[in-house]
Design a protein around this motif. Structure first.
Motif, PDB file in Angstrom:
ATOM      1  N   ASN A  55       0.744  -1.221  -0.132  1.00 39.34           N
ATOM      2  CA  ASN A  55       0.011  -0.401  -0.062  1.00 39.34           C
ATOM      3  C   ASN A  55       1.033   1.659  -0.276  1.00 39.34           C
ATOM      4  O   ASN A  55       0.559   2.278  -0.137  1.00 39.34           O
ATOM      5  CB  ASN A  55      -1.049   0.168   1.246  1.00 39.34           C
ATOM      6  CG  ASN A  55      -1.963  -1.458   1.051  1.00 39.34           C
ATOM      7  OD1 ASN A  55      -2.707  -1.828  -0.263  1.00 39.34           O
ATOM      8  ND2 ASN A  55      -2.591  -1.676   2.411  1.00 39.34           N
ATOM      9  N   LEU A  56       1.340   1.553  -0.114  1.00 41.29           N
ATOM     10  CA  LEU A  56       2.785   2.800   0.586  1.00 41.29           C
ATOM     11  C   LEU A  56       3.338   3.248  -0.916  1.00 41.29           C
ATOM     12  O   LEU A  56       3.959   1.952  -1.888  1.00 41.29           O
ATOM     13  CB  LEU A  56       4.355   2.013   1.277  1.00 41.29           C
ATOM     14  CG  LEU A  56       3.738   1.724   2.813  1.00 41.29           C
ATOM     15  CD1 LEU A  56       5.334   1.407   3.715  1.00 41.29           C
ATOM     16  CD2 LEU A  56       2.517   3.022   3.052  1.00 41.29           C
ATOM     17  N   PRO A  57       2.690   4.404  -1.722  1.00 46.00           N
ATOM     18  CA  PRO A  57       3.408   4.553  -2.226  1.00 46.00           C
ATOM     19  C   PRO A  57       4.933   5.092  -1.962  1.00 46.00           C
ATOM     20  O   PRO A  57       5.554   5.442  -1.109  1.00 46.00           O
ATOM     21  CB  PRO A  57       2.554   6.044  -2.490  1.00 46.00           C
ATOM     22  CG  PRO A  57       2.018   6.436  -1.406  1.00 46.00           C
ATOM     23  CD  PRO A  57       2.351   5.501  -0.272  1.00 46.00           C
ATOM     24  N   TYR A  58       5.720   5.690  -2.844  1.00 43.14           N
ATOM     25  CA  TYR A  58       7.141   6.390  -3.053  1.00 43.14           C
ATOM     26  C   TYR A  58       7.333   7.787  -3.655  1.00 43.14           C
ATOM     27  O   TYR A  58       6.456   7.398  -5.143  1.00 43.14           O
ATOM     28  CB  TYR A  58       7.919   5.452  -3.311  1.00 43.14           C
ATOM     29  CG  TYR A  58       7.864   4.072  -2.527  1.00 43.14           C
ATOM     30  CD1 TYR A  58       6.719   3.148  -2.534  1.00 43.14           C
ATOM     31  CD2 TYR A  58       9.100   4.508  -0.980  1.00 43.14           C
ATOM     32  CE1 TYR A  58       7.418   2.463  -1.560  1.00 43.14           C
ATOM     33  CE2 TYR A  58       9.254   3.597  -0.202  1.00 43.14           C
ATOM     34  CZ  TYR A  58       8.263   2.096  -0.931  1.00 43.14           C
ATOM     35  OH  TYR A  58       8.429   1.388   0.421  1.00 43.14           O
ATOM     36  N   TYR A  59       7.615   8.415  -3.317  1.00 43.90           N
ATOM     37  CA  TYR A  59       7.680  10.405  -3.594  1.00 43.90           C
ATOM     38  C   TYR A  59       9.001  10.891  -3.588  1.00 43.90           C
ATOM     39  O   TYR A  59      10.453  10.662  -3.173  1.00 43.90           O
ATOM     40  CB  TYR A  59       6.866  11.200  -3.698  1.00 43.90           C
ATOM     41  CG  TYR A  59       5.029  10.195  -3.032  1.00 43.90           C
ATOM     42  CD1 TYR A  59       4.946   9.819  -1.844  1.00 43.90           C
ATOM     43  CD2 TYR A  59       4.450  10.615  -4.525  1.00 43.90           C
ATOM     44  CE1 TYR A  59       3.505   9.528  -2.462  1.00 43.90           C
ATOM     45  CE2 TYR A  59       3.218  10.458  -4.204  1.00 43.90           C
ATOM     46  CZ  TYR A  59       2.845   9.692  -2.929  1.00 43.90           C
ATOM     47  OH  TYR A  59       1.850   9.201  -2.920  1.00 43.90           O
ATOM     48  N   VAL A  60       9.229  11.578  -5.064  1.00 44.02           N
ATOM     49  CA  VAL A  60      10.867  11.759  -4.992  1.00 44.02           C
ATOM     50  C   VAL A  60      10.539  13.566  -3.954  1.00 44.02           C
ATOM     51  O   VAL A  60       9.332  13.530  -3.413  1.00 44.02           O
ATOM     52  CB  VAL A  60      10.883  12.485  -5.966  1.00 44.02           C
ATOM     53  CG1 VAL A  60      10.042  13.839  -7.085  1.00 44.02           C
ATOM     54  CG2 VAL A  60      12.748  13.318  -6.549  1.00 44.02           C
ATOM     55  N   ASP A  61      11.590  13.690  -3.093  1.00 44.27           N
ATOM     56  CA  ASP A  61      11.299  14.144  -2.031  1.00 44.27           C
ATOM     57  C   ASP A  61      10.622  15.985  -2.692  1.00 44.27           C
ATOM     58  O   ASP A  61      10.075  16.233  -1.153  1.00 44.27           O
ATOM     59  CB  ASP A  61      13.032  15.474  -1.560  1.00 44.27           C
ATOM     60  CG  ASP A  61      13.328  14.192  -0.849  1.00 44.27           C
ATOM     61  OD1 ASP A  61      14.514  14.111  -0.514  1.00 44.27           O
ATOM     62  OD2 ASP A  61      12.330  13.172  -0.606  1.00 44.27           O
ATOM     63  N   SER A  62      11.017  16.770  -3.916  1.00 41.70           N
ATOM     64  CA  SER A  62      10.383  17.712  -4.790  1.00 41.70           C
ATOM     65  C   SER A  62       8.359  17.704  -3.864  1.00 41.70           C
ATOM     66  O   SER A  62       8.382  19.088  -4.080  1.00 41.70           O
ATOM     67  CB  SER A  62      11.770  18.050  -5.567  1.00 41.70           C
ATOM     68  OG  SER A  62      10.731  17.275  -6.245  1.00 41.70           O
ATOM     69  N   VAL A  63       8.614  16.207  -3.929  1.00 40.84           N
ATOM     70  CA  VAL A  63       6.605  16.546  -3.961  1.00 40.84           C
ATOM     71  C   VAL A  63       6.198  15.908  -2.867  1.00 40.84           C
ATOM     72  O   VAL A  63       5.109  16.089  -3.164  1.00 40.84           O
ATOM     73  CB  VAL A  63       6.031  15.423  -5.889  1.00 40.84           C
ATOM     74  CG1 VAL A  63       6.798  16.257  -7.008  1.00 40.84           C
ATOM     75  CG2 VAL A  63       6.442  14.501  -5.084  1.00 40.84           C
TER      76      VAL A  63
END
Length: 123
Positions: A55-63
């Motif tokens: 269930n966990l999404p991952y994002y680049v820090d800037s967003v």
């Protein structure tokens, strides 16, 4: 295989957009789905990934804290809700499908790519 992205447009800083990417011709639930973007004159960068399991999404820090990636396997669609948009978010946004190692999600490899949808954020 086809990935059809839509939802781009022109918005003022602080505004919101929701991108969609509909997949056909592949077993959608078996693929990790990601969004990338490419600003004018810059290299393409990964923005977010929603894994095929978990269930966990991952994002680049800037967003982080502004963008939310989600997927609906029944509709074979991945979304990118973008809030608090900034001029530096301007660029072509692409969806991609792959089966990636989590630690390498920003680099892929991604097997399939959609066409870009342009997001322009004015100051």
């Amino acid at each position: 295989v086809q990935l059809q992205a839509s939802g781009g447009g022109v918005v003022q800083a602080g505004g919101s957009l929701r991108l969609s990417c509909v997949a056909s011709g592949l077993s959608f639930r078996d693929y990790d789905m990601a969004w990338f973007r490419q600003a004018p004159g810059k290299e393409r960068e990964a923005v977010a990934i929603r894994r095929r399991s978990g269930n966990l999404p991952y994002y680049v820090d800037s967003v982080k804290g502004r963008f939310t990636i989600s997927r609906d396997n029944a509709k074979r669609t991945v979304y990118l809700q973008m809030n608090g948009l900034k001029p530096e978010d301007t660029g072509d946004y692409y969806c991609a499908a792959g089966q990636v190692i989590l630690s390498a999600w920003r680099n892929g490899p991604y097997h399939y790519w959609g066409q870009g949808t342009l997001v322009t954020v004015s100051s």
